[in-house]
Scaffold this active site. Structure first.
Site, mmCIF file in Angstrom:
data_model
loop_
_atom_site.group_PDB
_atom_site.id
_atom_site.type_symbol
_atom_site.label_atom_id
_atom_site.label_comp_id
_atom_site.label_asym_id
_atom_site.label_seq_id
_atom_site.Cartn_x
_atom_site.Cartn_y
_atom_site.Cartn_z
ATOM 1 N N THR A 114 11.036 11.736 30.718
ATOM 2 C CA THR A 114 9.775 11.855 30.505
ATOM 3 C C THR A 114 9.100 10.504 30.882
ATOM 4 O OG1 THR A 114 9.931 13.317 28.801
ATOM 5 C CG2 THR A 114 7.897 11.862 28.903
ATOM 6 N N ASP A 156 28.251 -3.970 35.404
ATOM 7 C CA ASP A 156 27.442 -3.971 34.016
ATOM 8 C C ASP A 156 27.281 -5.415 33.634
ATOM 9 O OD1 ASP A 156 26.720 -4.085 31.484
ATOM 10 O OD2 ASP A 156 27.981 -2.411 30.835
ATOM 11 N N LYS A 209 18.768 -5.964 27.579
ATOM 12 C CA LYS A 209 19.305 -7.016 26.625
ATOM 13 C C LYS A 209 18.181 -8.050 26.948
ATOM 14 C CE LYS A 209 23.796 -6.560 24.938
ATOM 15 N NZ LYS A 209 23.675 -7.065 23.473
ATOM 16 N N PHE A 261 32.985 -2.745 27.192
ATOM 17 C CA PHE A 261 31.805 -2.045 26.329
ATOM 18 C C PHE A 261 30.870 -1.822 27.182
ATOM 19 C CE2 PHE A 261 28.356 -1.763 23.903
ATOM 20 C CZ PHE A 261 28.507 -1.166 22.498
#
Lengths: 498, 498
Positions: free
Chosen positions: B377, B321, B352, B215
């Protein structure tokens, strides 16, 4: 980087004299209420970039990419429409963090909201809103993001940035389209197996149509819809999604009415053909009310009405990207309110000046048919929703859209006169009746770059877009007196640059 | 939704008696210092979901998608390891907002940081960091995100979420790869023209390899690397990127050493083949130290060492990750520190529990060769970076990684005993020596769902993942006394569920 000689004394840039310092229709200066200590004029102490900025960038560069930096700002000392840099230069800021500051630096109402117990809680106890929503989120949404919704909208999905807002809107469009096509049938084993290999039938062969010059973000889906400049896209894989031409209008509009109408019809016809024939069927189109990053390209309400008709004809969703145009800057809270559509678009995305991000949707069927299809850990951020609520409440209470519309008219009139004075340097002035969302083309890309840099010496922080466009993106607290200073500084710059 | 009968009196769930209430190696209870008023035990007042939650969800559903909601929380009344719902139920929270709360609810140090002038300024004056960085950002980064960097890393690019972190890391990998391939040659006209049509040669034909069950997020690039469940991906277009098998180890590990070694070798061989032969060349692989959403799947340090060798052999970047595994939960601040690699991975992504998001990179050549290639931005959010700084400083000062390692050993030992008592219900217990990052398989997917729901009656909020896995994700302030309560509640639930 060269260290330039520091000017020996501060240069105070004077505002253009003789213009009214109060609102045209009797509004008291909201800016003076918010910011009793706002500077009266820019202060230029050093050449640009100043020595302290150069030192700070050199040091910051050891941990962060500074190659696109203009200057290092002292936000604590910035007030209202004025941003201060670490050299003590104080610029009138008509770029506002790439159009992302709504109510001026250190706005007291936002400071108050930031000190509130609900803000503290949102920062330290950030919830996974989809699984464990807070008891306070409903009210925060209803008093803010939902209260601010465009006419015809009462549902929202919240996200984090403009890219995120657009990509979740794309996902919603794909899920909506496939739900219709599935016609109540459950997922098949072939769907479930193929999708894990990123193949059809489980992965959809569907596309999003965007327009030439559009900017919708820089993640993989949003970047596939972005068509502004090669540098944004080079070397990054992209989806094979189609683009249509966006009208390139000629100015002044009234002198080119017939050509412009033909140009818009040409573009609408191209959209119609793409929706009818694109090899990868189009689930949604995405369009900016004013193409911003791509050069401040406008189209008429009739163009957008035509677009809406074509999307309905092909049963394709219409997503309006209001990430930059939203939140009162065009003289309406949402720019697409200028179009007088007979019914709303399907989705409207927002971010930037609202700080919170997400998409509104007008038809409940756009909500995915099952939970966990549109989902992620945070599903938005209550701390940003609290900021959005405060911004909405201030806009609503003080009629900021109307104020911006008036200031915009005033500013536009002055720029028209300036364009007569400098016809080579101010071309295709546009944004009439669009609040302060005003732009013009410099004589070349080089002249535009020189202006952005050179205006620093006259105490103005200004932005650009497209190939040779200067774009104005002042905050909502920009008033006539600031317009005078801006126009005075432009006059000074252009007279020197001639 | 049915409204269930409210229990007539509060049920106090007792903690397992007789266990030490203080740390094993003489750490004083940090939790008691932070939270003198933390409840001593859960309080269950209503059946689940309680009537007030049901009312609140019905009302919230008018503006927000509540179909995945467990309960509506009262964050103001939540303390430390305990979350309170609007019915007054107080749960020991070992799920922690899908593993996203580091230091407990209403942690006083985070409250202090949230009230600081630098936080207020970051909220009201949010900068476009790439163009106008603040004078304070360098120190915020250096004292926080950079100070916390894994060994071998000193550069970072900041973003907003885990998906964003992974996608910007993917972009960096593509730019890095193409920059090498271009070998100093400028972009061609063909590049610049084709890329605006999302075609090669300007758009790269390159891929990211991920693993089965992985994931990595839900935006279009990250979702193309996500392979956990069909529901995350169905009907959404995806890139044709490859996936490799991830080792499915057998437990207990010591009884299946040979098979597990063979399984890991099989997977490494598959990776080697993909990197050698995939029709769309692989620029980077992405891997979780422990596959979390996909079922808490572990692999050995030797497996990851092997991966690193293979990526080096093929000159492919290795992205780790750590969105869920990072920030001390495995007993190291970064989970990949368990691997003892001879040199660092190329990028490590985070989000997280750190609240701030982004990717670290270990080689300066991963910084794109031109400005505005990796850009947007905001380029991150100083308000989240301030939270991350505080979390890091508390972790560092109080040795939270070590504390978690010890509490994890204690908890794991108790769960082993419980697994002996309920061998049908606690299978494949895993996470030994991985702090509190512990999981097991229930007897079926249905049994797992029943446990997650049923544990509410025993005052515990617990999470799940994969097909039939129960995952523990307590906060870093979870101590032995909380472990006792958790294990006691599990014992009560399982004895009743038998």
């Amino acid at each position: 980087m060269l260290r330039l000689k520091t000017l020996s004394s501060a240069v105070r840039v004077r505002s253009g004299a003789g213009f009214a310092q109060t609102g045209l229709r009797g509004y008291a200066s909201l800016c003076e209420t918010y910011f009793p200590n706002e500077p009266k004029a820019p202060v230029v102490k050093t050449s640009f970039p100043g020595p302290a900025t150069q030192d700070a960038l050199l040091s910051l560069d050891s941990v962060f990419d500074t190659r696109a930096a203009n200057f290092v700002a002292d936000y604590e000392k910035s007030v209202g429409n004025y941003i201060q840099d670490v050299d003590g230069n104080i610029y009138l800021d008509v770029y506002a963090q790439i159009s992302s500051i709504a109510l001026g630096y250190n706005n007291p109402k936002l400071v108050e909201a930031s000190k509130s117990p609900e803000m503290i809680s949102s920062l330290v106890n950030r919830p996974a809103l989809g699984n464990f929503p807070s008891s306070t989120y409903e009210k925060i949404l209803k008093d803010g993001i939902i209260a601010a919704a465009p006419p015809g909208f009462k549902d929202v999905w919240t996200g984090m940035t403009g890219s995120d807002a657009n990509e979740t809107a794309f996902k919603a469009a794909f899920l909506w389209r496939r739900t219709i096509e599935r016609d109540g049938q459950p997922f098949t084993e072939a769907d479930e197996q193929s999708v894990m290999n990123n193949q059809g039938p489980g992965s959809a062969s569907l596309s999003i149509m965007s327009f030439d010059h559009a900017f919708h973000g820089r993640l993989f889906g949003s970047l596939s819809a972005t068509r502004s400049k090669p540098i944004h896209k080079l070397d990054i894989p992209a989806f094979d999604w189609p683009k249509a031409p966006f009208p390139m209008l000629k100015y002044p509009l009234d002198k080119h009415a017939k050509e412009n109408k033909a140009e818009e019809e040409r573009c609408l016809k191209a959209v119609d053909e793409i929706l009818a024939k694109n090899p990868i069927p189009v689930a949604a189109i995405i369009v900016e009310p004013i193409q911003s990053e791509g050069g401040d390209n406008h189209a008429s309400p009739e163009f957008f009405q035509g677009l809406r008709k074509i999307t309905k004809k092909h049963n394709v969703l219409m997503i309006v990207d209001e990430v930059q145009t939203g939140v009162a800057a065009t003289g309406k809270f949402w720019a697409h309110e200028h179009w007088n559509l007979p019914f709303p678009p399907d989705m409207v995305t927002f971010s930037k000046k609202f700080q919170a991000a997400g998409y509104y949707f007008s038809d409940p069927s756009i909500k995915p048919n099952l939970p966990y299809r549109q989902f992620n850990t945070w599903c938005g951020d209550p701390s940003k929703a609290i900021i959005a609520k405060t911004i909405w409440q201030e806009c609503d209470k003080h009629h900021l859209s109307n104020r911006v519309a008036e200031v915009g008219s005033y500013l536009y009139g002055k720029l028209q006169k300036l364009a007569e004075k400098y016809p080579k340097e101010i071309n295709n002035l546009r944004g009439k009746d669009c609040g302060t969302y005003i732009a013009w083309d410099a004589s070349s890309g080089k002249a535009k770059d020189a202006l952005v840099s050179g205006m620093k010496a006259f105490g103005v922080n200004i932005g650009a877009c497209g190939v040779q466009t200067v774009r104005l993106r002042p905050m909502l607290v920009f008033e006539e007196k600031h317009a005078d200073i801006l126009v005075g500084a432009l006059d000074s710059y252009l007279s020197q640059a001639k």
